[in-house]
Design an enzyme around this catalytic site. Structure first.
Site, PDB file in Angstrom:
ATOM      1  N   CYS A   8       0.689  -1.381   0.013  1.00 52.39           N
ATOM      2  CA  CYS A   8      -0.046  -0.039   0.192  1.00 52.39           C
ATOM      3  C   CYS A   8       0.774   1.259  -0.027  1.00 52.39           C
ATOM      4  O   CYS A   8       0.486   2.131  -0.842  1.00 52.39           O
ATOM      5  CB  CYS A   8      -1.076   0.108   1.133  1.00 52.39           C
ATOM      6  SG  CYS A   8      -2.276  -1.026   0.910  1.00 52.39           S
ATOM      7  N   ASP A  31      11.026  -6.543  -8.174  1.00 48.42           N
ATOM      8  CA  ASP A  31      10.914  -7.095  -6.753  1.00 48.42           C
ATOM      9  C   ASP A  31      12.311  -6.942  -6.281  1.00 48.42           C
ATOM     10  O   ASP A  31      13.245  -6.824  -6.982  1.00 48.42           O
ATOM     11  CB  ASP A  31      10.909  -8.683  -7.147  1.00 48.42           C
ATOM     12  CG  ASP A  31      10.585  -9.456  -5.743  1.00 48.42           C
ATOM     13  OD1 ASP A  31       9.737 -10.024  -5.492  1.00 48.42           O
ATOM     14  OD2 ASP A  31      11.478  -9.381  -4.875  1.00 48.42           O
ATOM     15  N   HIS A  47      -6.119  -2.315  -1.154  1.00 44.80           N
ATOM     16  CA  HIS A  47      -5.603  -3.565  -0.374  1.00 44.80           C
ATOM     17  C   HIS A  47      -6.497  -4.566  -0.189  1.00 44.80           C
ATOM     18  O   HIS A  47      -7.629  -4.611   0.354  1.00 44.80           O
ATOM     19  CB  HIS A  47      -5.335  -2.933   1.194  1.00 44.80           C
ATOM     20  CG  HIS A  47      -4.944  -3.875   1.826  1.00 44.80           C
ATOM     21  ND1 HIS A  47      -3.394  -4.152   1.835  1.00 44.80           N
ATOM     22  CD2 HIS A  47      -5.322  -4.767   2.780  1.00 44.80           C
ATOM     23  CE1 HIS A  47      -3.257  -4.968   2.885  1.00 44.80           C
ATOM     24  NE2 HIS A  47      -4.356  -5.534   3.217  1.00 44.80           N
ATOM     25  N   GLY A  94       3.844 -19.705   0.202  1.00 42.16           N
ATOM     26  CA  GLY A  94       4.963 -19.171   0.408  1.00 42.16           C
ATOM     27  C   GLY A  94       4.515 -17.491   0.546  1.00 42.16           C
ATOM     28  O   GLY A  94       5.550 -16.671   0.206  1.00 42.16           O
ATOM     29  N   HIS A 101      -0.740  -9.979  -4.824  1.00 43.14           N
ATOM     30  CA  HIS A 101       0.106  -9.493  -5.864  1.00 43.14           C
ATOM     31  C   HIS A 101       0.704 -10.543  -6.788  1.00 43.14           C
ATOM     32  O   HIS A 101       0.567 -11.783  -6.448  1.00 43.14           O
ATOM     33  CB  HIS A 101       1.643  -9.091  -5.210  1.00 43.14           C
ATOM     34  CG  HIS A 101       2.179 -10.007  -4.269  1.00 43.14           C
ATOM     35  ND1 HIS A 101       1.814  -9.857  -3.161  1.00 43.14           N
ATOM     36  CD2 HIS A 101       3.225 -10.955  -4.434  1.00 43.14           C
ATOM     37  CE1 HIS A 101       2.550 -10.907  -2.299  1.00 43.14           C
ATOM     38  NE2 HIS A 101       3.366 -11.599  -3.091  1.00 43.14           N
TER      39      HIS A 101
HETATM   40  P1  AMP Z   1       5.460 -13.316  -1.854  1.00 46.56           P
HETATM   41  O1  AMP Z   1       6.405 -14.075  -1.173  1.00 46.56           O
HETATM   42  O2  AMP Z   1       4.797 -13.989  -2.835  1.00 46.56           O
HETATM   43  O3  AMP Z   1       4.418 -12.786  -0.831  1.00 46.56           O
HETATM   44  O4  AMP Z   1       6.304 -12.317  -2.566  1.00 46.56           O
HETATM   45  C1  AMP Z   1       6.651 -11.088  -1.696  1.00 46.56           C
HETATM   46  C2  AMP Z   1       7.589 -10.320  -2.521  1.00 46.56           C
HETATM   47  O5  AMP Z   1       7.765  -9.079  -2.385  1.00 46.56           O
HETATM   48  C3  AMP Z   1       9.189 -11.351  -2.587  1.00 46.56           C
HETATM   49  O6  AMP Z   1       9.604 -11.524  -3.672  1.00 46.56           O
HETATM   50  C4  AMP Z   1       9.749  -9.790  -1.856  1.00 46.56           C
HETATM   51  O7  AMP Z   1      11.323  -9.883  -2.519  1.00 46.56           O
HETATM   52  C5  AMP Z   1       9.250  -8.678  -2.409  1.00 46.56           C
HETATM   53  N1  AMP Z   1       9.278  -7.509  -1.732  1.00 46.56           N
HETATM   54  C6  AMP Z   1       9.076  -7.271  -0.380  1.00 46.56           C
HETATM   55  N2  AMP Z   1       9.567  -6.108  -0.020  1.00 46.56           N
HETATM   56  C7  AMP Z   1       9.396  -5.350  -1.169  1.00 46.56           C
HETATM   57  C8  AMP Z   1       9.679  -3.834  -1.615  1.00 46.56           C
HETATM   58  N3  AMP Z   1       9.720  -2.950  -0.625  1.00 46.56           N
HETATM   59  N4  AMP Z   1       9.993  -3.626  -2.771  1.00 46.56           N
HETATM   60  C9  AMP Z   1       9.897  -4.588  -3.646  1.00 46.56           C
HETATM   61  N5  AMP Z   1       9.873  -6.029  -3.564  1.00 46.56           N
HETATM   62  C10 AMP Z   1       9.630  -6.359  -2.405  1.00 46.56           C
HETATM   63 ZN    ZN Z   2      -1.908  -3.275   1.146  1.00 49.61          ZN
END
Ligand code: AMP
Ligand code: ZN
Length: 115
Positions: A8, A31, A47, A94, A101
């Protein structure tokens, strides 16, 4: 908006991210910890905690994310070789960030099935 939600904050411009696309409904950014040469996250501005928390009336956002993914894949040059659009829903899948997302991954051979 959930005040402590990282995605968000990115959607609102309160937290820096490497944006590759944004419109009134959707934001896409690189990412932080890429798992492939191209690794983009595509999120709704709204959200929504996970795919499991998606209401029927918000289902159009998933179609929008798919067309945005298609366009980003073309723009970043991975559409011909192929790419993957992935959603991790819940703990066993995971999911670590509780804001819906989709991961757009490409630029290398991707194993199947995923781990
Ligand atoms: P998931 O495990 O499917 O919830 O994926 C979350 C993803 O968000 C992971 O690949 C993280 O590397 C990525 N992530 C977490 N925080 C950030 C951020 N501030 N900017 C970019 N990617 C992020
Ligand atoms: Zn959010």
């Amino acid at each position: 908006m959930t005040t402590d939600c990282v995605f968000c904050k990115i959607a609102k411009g309160e937290l820096k991210a490497d944006l590759v696309y944004e419109d009134s409904q959707v934001v896409a950014f690189r990412d932080l910890n890429p798992q492939a040469p191209v690794h983009i996250l595509i999120i709704p501005r709204k959200h929504i905690q996970s795919l499991d928390a998606l209401w029927d009336q918000d289902a159009n956002i998933v179609g929008r994310i798919a067309t945005v993914a298609r366009d980003i894949a073309r723009k970043l040059g991975i559409s011909e070789d192929g790419y993957r659009l992935v959603n991790n829903c819940g703990e066993q899948a995971g999911q670590t960030v509780l804001h819906l997302h989709f991961h757009l991954l490409g630029g290398r051979n991707l194993g199947w099935p995923p781990g």
